[in-house]
Design a protein around this motif. Sequence first.
Motif, PDB file in Angstrom:
ATOM      1  N   LEU A  71      -2.148  13.655  13.652  1.00 35.16           N
ATOM      2  CA  LEU A  71      -2.602  12.435  12.992  1.00 35.16           C
ATOM      3  C   LEU A  71      -4.124  12.424  13.091  1.00 35.16           C
ATOM      4  CD1 LEU A  71      -1.373   8.872  13.018  1.00 35.16           C
ATOM      5  CD2 LEU A  71      -3.662   9.282  13.903  1.00 35.16           C
ATOM      6  N   ILE A  72      -4.790  12.296  11.972  1.00 34.71           N
ATOM      7  CA  ILE A  72      -6.248  12.221  11.970  1.00 34.71           C
ATOM      8  C   ILE A  72      -6.639  10.767  12.194  1.00 34.71           C
ATOM      9  CG2 ILE A  72      -8.349  12.630  10.643  1.00 34.71           C
ATOM     10  CD1 ILE A  72      -6.598  14.787   9.131  1.00 34.71           C
ATOM     11  N   GLU A  73      -7.364  10.537  13.289  1.00 30.01           N
ATOM     12  CA  GLU A  73      -7.766   9.176  13.631  1.00 30.01           C
ATOM     13  C   GLU A  73      -8.709   8.623  12.556  1.00 30.01           C
ATOM     14  OE1 GLU A  73      -6.416   7.474  15.894  1.00 30.01           O
ATOM     15  OE2 GLU A  73      -5.741   8.844  17.461  1.00 30.01           O
ATOM     16  N   LYS A  74      -8.561   7.343  12.271  1.00 29.76           N
ATOM     17  CA  LYS A  74      -9.385   6.625  11.287  1.00 29.76           C
ATOM     18  C   LYS A  74      -9.286   7.221   9.883  1.00 29.76           C
ATOM     19  CE  LYS A  74     -12.618   5.010  14.764  1.00 29.76           C
ATOM     20  NZ  LYS A  74     -14.000   4.780  15.122  1.00 29.76           N
ATOM     21  N   TRP A  75      -8.189   7.886   9.602  1.00 31.77           N
ATOM     22  CA  TRP A  75      -7.985   8.524   8.297  1.00 31.77           C
ATOM     23  C   TRP A  75      -8.160   7.535   7.149  1.00 31.77           C
ATOM     24  CZ3 TRP A  75      -7.631  13.126   6.042  1.00 31.77           C
ATOM     25  CH2 TRP A  75      -7.072  13.200   4.773  1.00 31.77           C
ATOM     26  N   PHE A  76      -7.492   6.393   7.253  1.00 30.11           N
ATOM     27  CA  PHE A  76      -7.497   5.442   6.145  1.00 30.11           C
ATOM     28  C   PHE A  76      -8.825   4.722   5.973  1.00 30.11           C
ATOM     29  CE2 PHE A  76      -2.836   5.706   6.954  1.00 30.11           C
ATOM     30  CZ  PHE A  76      -2.522   6.333   5.751  1.00 30.11           C
ATOM     31  N   LYS A  77      -9.708   4.812   6.947  1.00 32.17           N
ATOM     32  CA  LYS A  77     -11.040   4.224   6.785  1.00 32.17           C
ATOM     33  C   LYS A  77     -11.766   4.898   5.617  1.00 32.17           C
ATOM     34  CE  LYS A  77     -15.354   3.286   9.198  1.00 32.17           C
ATOM     35  NZ  LYS A  77     -16.082   3.359  10.467  1.00 32.17           N
ATOM     36  N   HIS A  78     -11.515   6.194   5.435  1.00 29.99           N
ATOM     37  CA  HIS A  78     -12.203   6.947   4.376  1.00 29.99           C
ATOM     38  C   HIS A  78     -11.263   7.428   3.278  1.00 29.99           C
ATOM     39  CE1 HIS A  78     -15.654   6.775   6.944  1.00 29.99           C
ATOM     40  NE2 HIS A  78     -14.936   7.254   7.932  1.00 29.99           N
ATOM     41  N   ASN A  79      -9.971   7.358   3.501  1.00 31.50           N
ATOM     42  CA  ASN A  79      -8.999   7.869   2.541  1.00 31.50           C
ATOM     43  C   ASN A  79      -7.905   6.843   2.251  1.00 31.50           C
ATOM     44  OD1 ASN A  79      -9.682  10.902   2.130  1.00 31.50           O
ATOM     45  ND2 ASN A  79      -9.910  10.546   4.322  1.00 31.50           N
ATOM     46  N   ALA A  80      -8.300   5.598   2.133  1.00 31.84           N
ATOM     47  CA  ALA A  80      -7.331   4.531   1.863  1.00 31.84           C
ATOM     48  C   ALA A  80      -6.744   4.694   0.463  1.00 31.84           C
ATOM     49  CB  ALA A  80      -8.012   3.172   1.973  1.00 31.84           C
ATOM     50  N   PRO A  81      -5.485   4.317   0.292  1.00 29.67           N
ATOM     51  CA  PRO A  81      -4.897   4.347  -1.046  1.00 29.67           C
ATOM     52  C   PRO A  81      -5.716   3.486  -2.009  1.00 29.67           C
ATOM     53  CG  PRO A  81      -3.195   4.016   0.602  1.00 29.67           C
ATOM     54  CD  PRO A  81      -4.523   3.893   1.307  1.00 29.67           C
ATOM     55  N   THR A  82      -5.844   3.949  -3.226  1.00 27.05           N
ATOM     56  CA  THR A  82      -6.678   3.256  -4.209  1.00 27.05           C
ATOM     57  C   THR A  82      -5.890   2.318  -5.112  1.00 27.05           C
ATOM     58  OG1 THR A  82      -6.464   5.167  -5.663  1.00 27.05           O
ATOM     59  CG2 THR A  82      -8.417   5.078  -4.250  1.00 27.05           C
ATOM     60  N   ASN A  83      -4.570   2.426  -5.088  1.00 29.50           N
ATOM     61  CA  ASN A  83      -3.756   1.544  -5.913  1.00 29.50           C
ATOM     62  C   ASN A  83      -2.344   1.478  -5.328  1.00 29.50           C
ATOM     63  OD1 ASN A  83      -2.165   3.773  -7.012  1.00 29.50           O
ATOM     64  ND2 ASN A  83      -3.979   4.254  -8.222  1.00 29.50           N
ATOM     65  N   GLU A  84      -1.508   0.666  -5.935  1.00 28.79           N
ATOM     66  CA  GLU A  84      -0.159   0.441  -5.410  1.00 28.79           C
ATOM     67  C   GLU A  84       0.682   1.718  -5.414  1.00 28.79           C
ATOM     68  OE1 GLU A  84       3.625  -2.494  -6.268  1.00 28.79           O
ATOM     69  OE2 GLU A  84       1.651  -3.097  -6.973  1.00 28.79           O
ATOM     70  N   SER A  85       0.582   2.515  -6.480  1.00 31.54           N
ATOM     71  CA  SER A  85       1.354   3.763  -6.555  1.00 31.54           C
ATOM     72  C   SER A  85       0.926   4.735  -5.463  1.00 31.54           C
ATOM     73  CB  SER A  85       1.176   4.421  -7.919  1.00 31.54           C
ATOM     74  OG  SER A  85       1.731   3.623  -8.920  1.00 31.54           O
ATOM     75  N   HIS A  86      -0.369   4.828  -5.247  1.00 35.08           N
ATOM     76  CA  HIS A  86      -0.909   5.700  -4.201  1.00 35.08           C
ATOM     77  C   HIS A  86      -0.405   5.235  -2.830  1.00 35.08           C
ATOM     78  CE1 HIS A  86      -4.844   7.611  -2.423  1.00 35.08           C
ATOM     79  NE2 HIS A  86      -3.759   8.190  -1.962  1.00 35.08           N
ATOM     80  N   ALA A  87      -0.422   3.932  -2.594  1.00 36.27           N
ATOM     81  CA  ALA A  87       0.053   3.379  -1.317  1.00 36.27           C
ATOM     82  C   ALA A  87       1.543   3.658  -1.128  1.00 36.27           C
ATOM     83  CB  ALA A  87      -0.226   1.883  -1.257  1.00 36.27           C
ATOM     84  N   LEU A  88       2.310   3.520  -2.193  1.00 36.53           N
ATOM     85  CA  LEU A  88       3.746   3.773  -2.112  1.00 36.53           C
ATOM     86  C   LEU A  88       4.011   5.246  -1.785  1.00 36.53           C
ATOM     87  CD1 LEU A  88       6.601   2.665  -2.405  1.00 36.53           C
ATOM     88  CD2 LEU A  88       6.435   3.093  -4.861  1.00 36.53           C
ATOM     89  N   GLY A  89       3.289   6.153  -2.449  1.00 36.45           N
ATOM     90  CA  GLY A  89       3.446   7.583  -2.165  1.00 36.45           C
ATOM     91  C   GLY A  89       3.058   7.917  -0.734  1.00 36.45           C
ATOM     92  N   THR A  90       1.985   7.314  -0.258  1.00 35.22           N
ATOM     93  CA  THR A  90       1.536   7.540   1.114  1.00 35.22           C
ATOM     94  C   THR A  90       2.581   7.019   2.098  1.00 35.22           C
ATOM     95  OG1 THR A  90      -0.781   7.439   0.444  1.00 35.22           O
ATOM     96  CG2 THR A  90      -0.314   7.047   2.769  1.00 35.22           C
ATOM     97  N   SER A  91       3.128   5.865   1.822  1.00 34.17           N
ATOM     98  CA  SER A  91       4.167   5.287   2.666  1.00 34.17           C
ATOM     99  C   SER A  91       5.405   6.192   2.711  1.00 34.17           C
ATOM    100  CB  SER A  91       4.536   3.903   2.138  1.00 34.17           C
ATOM    101  OG  SER A  91       5.506   3.310   2.949  1.00 34.17           O
ATOM    102  N   ARG A  92       5.761   6.773   1.585  1.00 35.66           N
ATOM    103  CA  ARG A  92       6.909   7.696   1.542  1.00 35.66           C
ATOM    104  C   ARG A  92       6.632   8.948   2.378  1.00 35.66           C
ATOM    105  NH1 ARG A  92       7.910   6.901  -4.808  1.00 35.66           N
ATOM    106  NH2 ARG A  92       9.196   5.034  -4.659  1.00 35.66           N
ATOM    107  N   ARG A  93       5.398   9.435   2.316  1.00 37.64           N
ATOM    108  CA  ARG A  93       5.044  10.605   3.139  1.00 37.64           C
ATOM    109  C   ARG A  93       5.176  10.268   4.619  1.00 37.64           C
ATOM    110  NH1 ARG A  93       3.211  14.897   0.576  1.00 37.64           N
ATOM    111  NH2 ARG A  93       2.257  14.697  -1.469  1.00 37.64           N
TER     112      ARG A  93
END
Length: 176
Positions: free
Chosen positions: A86-108
């Motif tokens: 797990l890369i610490e603070k990953w989402f600080k710089h690589n946050a999902p940009t939209n709902e579809s991206h967030a959903l895909g990230t959540s599935r991963r």
Amino acid sequence: MTGRLFTKISPALWSSSRFHSMSHEAQWAFFYFCTSPHATSAGCYVLPDLYACADLHCDLATYQALRTEVLAAGMIDFDPDHSVVLIEKWFKHNAPTNESHALGTSRRLADIPSERLRKKAELALAKVEEARIAKLARDDATREAKRIKRELGIGSSLGSDRSNLINTQYLRGKSP
């Protein structure tokens, strides 16, 4: 290959005391963890030691020592029972940009075998998603307020003209 085309690495990394506490080899290893072909949009992924050794062209002892140094600096977290990074603070710089991206990230994240690291990443994702959704709501409210002002002529040059017309002597009941 994950299909990921790029990863953001902040220039602020160069002023990070955690980053500078590591050897150059460990810094290089950190870049590998961020940009590895095994990494995903979730910043949390399975990485068997021998895959990393093959990618880095190093022996197992060297790789494990580098990973330990990056881990000790607080740049990654690692679950040895499941080979999950797990890369610490990953989402600080690589946050999902939209709902579809967030959903895909959540599935991963749902596929991560390490419960501890999956929960840690899910919590970090939930925080950035909450902030993204709140910003969308603020932006929508701002757009709606601007639309209403436009319709009412408030704050526009047209609105100023109307105000000036009302303040003429004629409309105030005084003839010129």
